[in-house]
Design a protein around this motif. Structure first.
Motif, PDB file in Angstrom:
ATOM      1  N   ASN A   1       0.822  -1.207   0.000  1.00  0.00           N
ATOM      2  CA  ASN A   1       0.000   0.000   0.000  1.00  0.00           C
ATOM      3  C   ASN A   1       0.857   1.259   0.000  1.00  0.00           C
ATOM      4  O   ASN A   1       0.541   2.250  -0.662  1.00  0.00           O
ATOM      5  CB  ASN A   1      -0.937   0.003   1.205  1.00  0.00           C
ATOM      6  CG  ASN A   1      -2.027  -1.059   1.096  1.00  0.00           C
ATOM      7  OD1 ASN A   1      -2.282  -1.592   0.006  1.00  0.00           O
ATOM      8  ND2 ASN A   1      -2.658  -1.389   2.211  1.00  0.00           N
TER       9      ASN A   1
ATOM     10  N   SER B   1       0.880   3.759  -3.271  1.00  0.00           N
ATOM     11  CA  SER B   1       0.264   5.068  -3.070  1.00  0.00           C
ATOM     12  C   SER B   1       1.135   6.200  -3.595  1.00  0.00           C
ATOM     13  O   SER B   1       0.661   7.325  -3.737  1.00  0.00           O
ATOM     14  CB  SER B   1      -0.016   5.303  -1.580  1.00  0.00           C
ATOM     15  OG  SER B   1       1.204   5.358  -0.841  1.00  0.00           O
ATOM     16  N   ASP B   2       2.401   5.910  -3.866  1.00  0.00           N
ATOM     17  CA  ASP B   2       3.320   6.932  -4.372  1.00  0.00           C
ATOM     18  C   ASP B   2       3.289   6.905  -5.896  1.00  0.00           C
ATOM     19  O   ASP B   2       3.719   5.926  -6.517  1.00  0.00           O
ATOM     20  CB  ASP B   2       4.736   6.666  -3.861  1.00  0.00           C
ATOM     21  CG  ASP B   2       5.665   7.855  -4.098  1.00  0.00           C
ATOM     22  OD1 ASP B   2       5.386   8.639  -5.018  1.00  0.00           O
ATOM     23  OD2 ASP B   2       6.650   7.983  -3.361  1.00  0.00           O
TER      24      ASP B   2
END
Length: 688
Positions: free
Chosen positions: A296, A300-301
């Motif tokens: 995650n 998410s980056d």
């Protein structure tokens, strides 16, 4: 004492005008009918109207006011070039002497200084400000002593008097400047960027001047790169940024003998270097609760390309499933760890152990990858303390810790070590208590792999201050070991949770060598004319700061401790341009304003920018290199200048001290005159 005739009618002016019109109509009708006595009656009506107009003598006692001439002296930086300052001083002295000889005239001198925010020469704005301080009815003229290079040409004030420009400089002046036409604000690392620059010659350029000039390029004050660049046309210069973060590029051309100044021979550009896409390889030994945490975080980056493999079926697993029914793909070990390993910026081993998948040659290649500049993060679980630990392979030479074989199964709150309070990965991590003795307000973890630190930096500790998070530099690369697989408890909010995502994000970006997470750095920020220098260090000795100003002068400043591992120094920049900063072995550069202030963008004296303000007032432009013109008085509206002279307009302004009125003829006198005239007319016509 001033006396003049005025009228103070006894009836309202509209009524008076109506009576006058009626009288004229009656007399005109009588004259048309050739009635006798029309002329005499006209005189009677005229006398009556004159009496009703009530002429009076107005007596005023006046005090004459002096005329004001505004002299605006340009004292901006461009006026220091060549002999312009001397020309200005001589002209100023002559003007003051001539105005002092004029009767009823005074000189109001104002100066123009450089704008603090590099807005250039705001000459017309200064004229408007000076006019606001005096009555407009007394303004006889405005004289400007300037090189004509202004930056507010569109703000022409409404002038009731002539405006003159006495131009400094010489017709033989010339200058060379470097101009940046196009430069990106961001650039991708390891990719070539193109900047467009031009070298221009202005003014009376000497004949036979070489049309090729060296262009000196430096990045962050480093080694100079010399290129040959033609003069007079735009050229594209290819460059590659050496590092991420802010890169300060300085371009300069040598000063040529005879040019006015070298302040516009350089240009400074700041370009932020960013990575195209950070490629991360995540290898999970087996599914567990913390596996999703890593996934995650990295997914998410948006700047991270993640390749994730989980070893679900090792080679030794014998479960009787036919090969034709298997839907899982084989682990591409050769492609990842031999052929394409250098394409990754970071490799994460999450609870991975030796299972016969990675051959010794692959592990040796991973060690080589780190030493050549790669990064590997070991997220340790119980397998790291077993006989199948990655430490029991050739990777041991890059791993900064040694597992003791003990797995501690008890609750504890992770602590930031003394060194960790200075390290950018853990410094100021959310939830740290203000008291040194008080534990952070974080939830507990319940497993820790006992490690013995061999090298590197222990920035977090666990049970009995045993190493929990260890960072190390190996060759050109970086290695980190997290001695627990329970970081995911913070993301689930167990016992209040903790800054798990922030910790792992910082850790991953430190390993990928993000500049803002370096332990030993020297950086600076600019706000206005103030430079704030930040020194980050793991020691208590930040060393003194040496500052080299744009003019080459140096000075030494002392750092003040802002927080553990952070030291600050504040500098007030007196000149715009490139400042070089050095503290020990660390160097940085920072730009205060542009490398060449706006005042030096164009240095050749010109009347072009002020022509639109001078011409409507019928003023003149005179070069001081010829002579300082004389000052004469001219009437309003006439051409205010000629050969060797300029004119100012007397305004004859005054203030009224007292005033009084007296009738020219008293009312009884008017009555007697009118009655006498009427009697004369009656007797004359009665005799007829």
């Amino acid at each position: 004492m001033i006396e003049q005739i005025a009228f103070s009618p006894l009836i309202p002016w509209p009524v008076f005008i109506g009576l006058a019109c009626a009288s004229i109509a009656v007399i005109a009708f009588a004259a048309w009918r050739k009635m006798t006595g029309s002329v005499l009656r006209f005189v009677a009506f005229l006398g009556l109207l004159l009496a009703l107009a009530n002429p009076v003598v107005l007596r005023q006692e006046r005090d004459a006011l002096t005329d004001i001439v505004i002299l605006v002296v340009d004292e901006t930086a461009s006026q220091t070039l060549s002999d312009r300052r001397l020309q200005t001083e001589q002209a100023e002295a002559k003007i003051e002497a001539q105005v002092a000889q004029l009767s009823n005239t005074e000189l109001h001198r104002v100066t123009l200084q450089d704008a603090s925010d590099d807005r250039g020469s705001l000459l017309l704005t200064r004229v408007a400000d000076a006019m606001a301080d005096i009555p407009q009815g007394r303004l006889a003229g405005v004289i400007l002593l300037s090189d004509g290079q202004i930056h507010d040409a569109g703000l022409v004030p409404d002038l009731p008097a002539p405006l003159h420009l006495l131009l400094t400089g010489s017709p033989s002046d010339w200058d060379r400047k470097l101009r940046v036409e196009n430069a990106p604000a961001f650039a991708i690392l390891d990719e070539e960027i193109t900047l467009t620059l031009a070298i221009e010659d202005q003014g009376a350029v000497p004949q036979g001047l070489p049309q090729v000039s060296p262009l000196i390029v430096s990045i962050d004050g480093g080694e100079d790169i010399v290129l040959q660049m033609p003069v007079g046309r735009s050229v594209q210069v290819p460059l590659t940024l050496p590092h991420g973060g802010m890169n300060v590029l300085q371009f300069s051309v040598p000063m040529v003998e005879g040019e006015l100044t070298d302040r516009n021979n350089s240009a400074v550009i700041q370009i932020n270097g960013v990575r195209d896409r950070l490629r991360v390889l995540l290898v999970s030994g087996e599914p567990h609760n913390g596996e999703r945490t890593w996934r995650n975080l990295l997914k998410s980056d948006p700047s991270v390309d993640l390749v994730h493999f989980t070893i679900l079926r090792p080679p030794e697993k014998q479960d009787g499933v036919p090969t034709s029914e298997l839907s899982l793909i084989p682990f591409p070990t050769r492609e990842l760890f031999l052929d394409k390993i250098d394409d990754f910026d970071l490799i994460i081993f999450d609870r991975y152990k030796l299972r016969g998948i990675l051959q010794p040659s692959y592990l040796e290649n991973i060690a080589r990858y780190v030493e050549d500049g790669g990064a590997v993060l070991f997220s340790a679980g119980p397998d790291f303390a077993s006989a199948d630990s990655l430490y029991r392979s050739s990777l041991s030479r890059i791993i900064p810790v040694q597992p003791t074989g003990r797995v501690i199964e008890q609750g504890y709150v992770p602590q930031i070590s003394n060194l960790g309070s200075r390290h950018p990965v853990t410094q100021g991590l959310g939830g740290v208590a203000s008291s040194v003795d008080a534990p952070p307000n974080w939830g507990r973890w319940f497993r820790q792999i006992e490690l013995s630190a061999l090298s590197g930096q222990v920035i977090m500790t666990g049970v009995d201050d045993k190493p929990l998070l260890v960072l190390d530099r190996v060759g050109e690369g970086r290695v980190a070991v997290l001695g627990s697989d329970h970081a995911w408890l913070w993301s689930r909010g167990v016992e209040g949770g903790g800054p798990q995502l922030e910790l792992l994000r910082r850790l991953a970006h430190w390993m990928m060598k993000e500049p803002e997470l370096e332990e030993e750095t020297l950086s600076a920020t600019v706000q206005g004319s103030t430079i704030t220098v930040l020194r980050r260090s793991l020691t208590d000795d930040p060393q003194n700061l040496t500052v080299t100003a744009p003019d080459g002068t140096t000075r030494t400043e002392t750092f003040a401790k802002a927080s553990p591992g952070r030291f600050e120094a504040t500098i007030t920049g007196e000149d715009m341009g490139l400042y070089r900063l050095q503290a020990g072995d660390h160097e940085a550069v920072v730009v205060l304003g542009p490398a060449a202030p706006r005042e030096f963008e164009n240095t050749i004296a010109t009347d072009t920018l002020l022509a639109g303000a001078v011409r409507p007032t019928r003023g003149m432009v005179k070069r001081l290199s010829d002579e300082t013109p004389d000052i004469r008085l001219v009437s309003q509206g006439r051409l205010a200048g000629g050969r060797g002279w300029i004119g100012i307009t007397p305004r004859n302004a005054y203030t009224t001290l007292s005033s009084s009125t007296a009738p020219v003829i008293p009312m009884w006198g008017w009555l007697a005159i009118l009655m006498g005239w009427i009697s004369f007319v009656w007797i004359r016509e009665g005799r007829r």
